[in-house]
Design an enzyme around this catalytic site. Structure first.
Site, mmCIF file in Angstrom:
data_model
loop_
_atom_site.group_PDB
_atom_site.id
_atom_site.type_symbol
_atom_site.label_atom_id
_atom_site.label_comp_id
_atom_site.label_asym_id
_atom_site.label_seq_id
_atom_site.Cartn_x
_atom_site.Cartn_y
_atom_site.Cartn_z
ATOM 1 N N LYS A 152 50.799 32.610 34.546
ATOM 2 C CA LYS A 152 49.703 32.418 33.582
ATOM 3 C C LYS A 152 50.217 32.882 32.222
ATOM 4 O O LYS A 152 49.610 33.747 31.572
ATOM 5 C CB LYS A 152 48.471 33.218 34.050
ATOM 6 C CG LYS A 152 47.205 32.950 33.262
ATOM 7 C CD LYS A 152 46.543 31.621 33.552
ATOM 8 C CE LYS A 152 45.367 31.381 32.626
ATOM 9 N NZ LYS A 152 44.646 30.121 32.910
ATOM 10 N N TYR B 171 49.625 44.945 41.290
ATOM 11 C CA TYR B 171 49.634 45.909 42.389
ATOM 12 C C TYR B 171 50.511 47.122 42.053
ATOM 13 O O TYR B 171 50.987 47.806 42.945
ATOM 14 C CB TYR B 171 50.160 45.254 43.667
ATOM 15 C CG TYR B 171 49.167 44.364 44.386
ATOM 16 C CD1 TYR B 171 48.599 43.260 43.763
ATOM 17 C CD2 TYR B 171 48.803 44.620 45.708
ATOM 18 C CE1 TYR B 171 47.710 42.429 44.428
ATOM 19 C CE2 TYR B 171 47.913 43.802 46.390
ATOM 20 C CZ TYR B 171 47.372 42.711 45.734
ATOM 21 O OH TYR B 171 46.487 41.890 46.411
ATOM 22 N N ASP C 269 48.742 36.529 46.456
ATOM 23 C CA ASP C 269 47.709 36.960 47.402
ATOM 24 C C ASP C 269 46.603 35.904 47.468
ATOM 25 O O ASP C 269 46.209 35.453 48.553
ATOM 26 C CB ASP C 269 47.141 38.309 46.925
ATOM 27 C CG ASP C 269 46.059 38.838 47.845
ATOM 28 O OD1 ASP C 269 46.223 38.716 49.074
ATOM 29 O OD2 ASP C 269 45.050 39.368 47.338
ATOM 30 N N ASP D 262 45.782 32.775 50.530
ATOM 31 C CA ASP D 262 44.532 32.577 51.275
ATOM 32 C C ASP D 262 44.013 31.155 51.075
ATOM 33 O O ASP D 262 43.464 30.546 51.999
ATOM 34 C CB ASP D 262 43.459 33.586 50.836
ATOM 35 C CG ASP D 262 43.527 34.886 51.631
ATOM 36 O OD1 ASP D 262 44.641 35.230 52.099
ATOM 37 O OD2 ASP D 262 42.492 35.556 51.798
ATOM 38 N N ASP E 205 45.878 28.480 37.551
ATOM 39 C CA ASP E 205 44.617 27.756 37.787
ATOM 40 C C ASP E 205 44.903 26.294 38.135
ATOM 41 O O ASP E 205 44.318 25.734 39.065
ATOM 42 C CB ASP E 205 43.649 27.890 36.594
ATOM 43 C CG ASP E 205 44.304 27.659 35.243
ATOM 44 O OD1 ASP E 205 45.549 27.569 35.177
ATOM 45 O OD2 ASP E 205 43.579 27.550 34.235
HETATM 46 C C1 IPM Z 1 47.454 40.518 52.067
HETATM 47 C C2 IPM Z 1 46.272 41.440 51.983
HETATM 48 C C3 IPM Z 1 46.653 42.742 51.289
HETATM 49 C C4 IPM Z 1 47.066 42.415 49.876
HETATM 50 C C5 IPM Z 1 45.577 43.833 51.322
HETATM 51 C C6 IPM Z 1 45.148 44.135 52.738
HETATM 52 C C7 IPM Z 1 46.018 45.097 50.629
HETATM 53 O O1 IPM Z 1 45.228 40.798 51.345
HETATM 54 O O2 IPM Z 1 48.469 40.886 52.674
HETATM 55 O O3 IPM Z 1 47.393 39.415 51.520
HETATM 56 O O4 IPM Z 1 46.236 42.344 48.975
HETATM 57 O O5 IPM Z 1 48.246 42.206 49.675
HETATM 58 MG MG MG Z 2 45.565 38.739 50.981
#
Ligand code: IPM
Ligand code: MG
Length: 327
Positions: A163, A119, A218, A222, A194
């Site tokens: 990694k 990022y 990130d 999720d 992984d």
């Molecule tokens: C998160 C989101 C953000 C990220 C996006 C919206 C830029 O996915 O906070 O996890 O990738 O960090």
């Molecule tokens: Mg995210």
């Protein structure tokens, strides 16, 4: 103390952001949070209208506040659009993204480095070839490892996720995290990302505090959200040295925006994390407990298989707060 009230920059944003923010603010009011709201209209909607998602003046005013409460902002894959959330993380130097997850099967925290890695924003975009630079620094790795170790020292242990067999930049990340963990006597191990993803699905109870780089954090967060049942349940704190921004980890979900069915729990829990950070821990705990009882009682939005609306879930959380107060 100057007697000045705690000022929270409130950024509802786009999509379901305003809907879940309304819930979070309602719950903060119900719990008697000692905060003054300073609203900001920033995001993709504003960009479409004015060509600017977040102005330099907004940024200055946001910096004057004690912290930020954030709903959700749409980030289109447009090379001319810079994500507001990423800008805020960078400008406020919110280097630690703390994402707790718990369910009957797991209880873990993902500590995601929030300002560098893939990022970095250093990109070369061409017609035939594109490059994104993955930045790993000793300073960045050290400070995220220190935050993670602080959490792990009060819990069980730290797992460093990387990694380094392929991405040689992760050799520095791994080495630095190990050094910090050793110097602070925090029990630790490490996993390739992984393998970490696999073990998170197969044996989530093996994990306690995970520290990792930006993109891995990130993705894994999720994945963890899926393990606990819904992205809509999950909250996060983006912390710097003295600044902080609190946000649900879900996005702006334009597909369900305006329908009144977004799960407000992630935003409500983010508000609780904010109160905890602001030193109003008892109120934070009251919110957490009320959310737990509301969910147990079966008041659930469609993402959890229920049929309650955002408002019904919010009202139930508020009712739980009120009835706990009467005991
Ligand atoms: C998160 C989101 C953000 C990220 C996006 C919206 C830029 O996915 O906070 O996890 O990738 O960090
Ligand atoms: Mg995210």
């Amino acid at each position: 103390m100057s007697g000045k009230r705690t000022e929270v920059a409130v950024i509802p944003g786009d999509g379901i952001g305003p809907e879940v923010m309304e819930s979070a603010l309602g719950v903060l009011e119900a719990v008697g949070a000692d905060v003054e709201q300073v609203p900001f209209e920033v995001g993709f909607g504003r960009w479409k209208r004015t060509g600017e998602a977040l102005s330099a003046e907004d940024l200055e005013s946001i910096k004057q506040c004690d912290c930020v409460l954030f709903g959700a902002i749409t980030t289109p894959p447009d090379p001319k659009y810079r994500s507001v959330l990423l800008r805020l993380r960078k400008e406020l130097d919110l280097f630690a993204n703390i994402r707790p997850f718990s369910s009957s099967r797991l209880d873990l925290i993902v500590v995601r480095e929030n300002t560098e890695g893939l990022y970095s924003g250093i990109e070369v975009l061409g017609e035939e070839e594109c490059r994104t630079v993955r930045v790993i620094t000793r300073r960045g790795s050290r400070r995220i490892a220190e935050r993670a170790c602080l959490l792990a020292s009060r819990r069980r242990r730290l797992t460093i996720v990387h990694k380094s067999n392929v991405l040689k930049s992760d050799i520095l990340f791994l080495k630095t995290c190990r050094e910090v963990a050793e110097s602070l006597s925090v029990p630790h191990d490490d996993l390739l990302v992984d393998a970490a993803a696999y073990h998170l699905v197969m044996r989530p109870e093996r994990f306690d505090v995970i520290v990792t780089t930006n993109l891995f954090g990130d993705i894994l967060s999720d994945l963890c959200a899926g393990l606990v049942g819904s992205l809509g349940l999950c909250a996060s704190a983006n912390l710097g040295e003295s600044r902080a921004l609190f946000e649900p980890i879900h996005g702006s979900a334009p597909d369900i925006a305006g329908q009144g069915i977004a799960n407000p729990v992630g935003a409500v829990r983010s508000a609780a994390m904010m109160l905890d950070w602001l030193g109003q821990a008892e109120k934070a705990r009251a919110i957490e407990a009320a959310v737990g009882r509301a969910l147990e009682g079966g008041v659930k939005t469609p993402d959890l298989g229920g049929s309650s609306s955002t408002r019904q879930v919010t009202e139930e959380i508020v009712r739980q707060i009120d009835s706990a107060r009467k005991i």
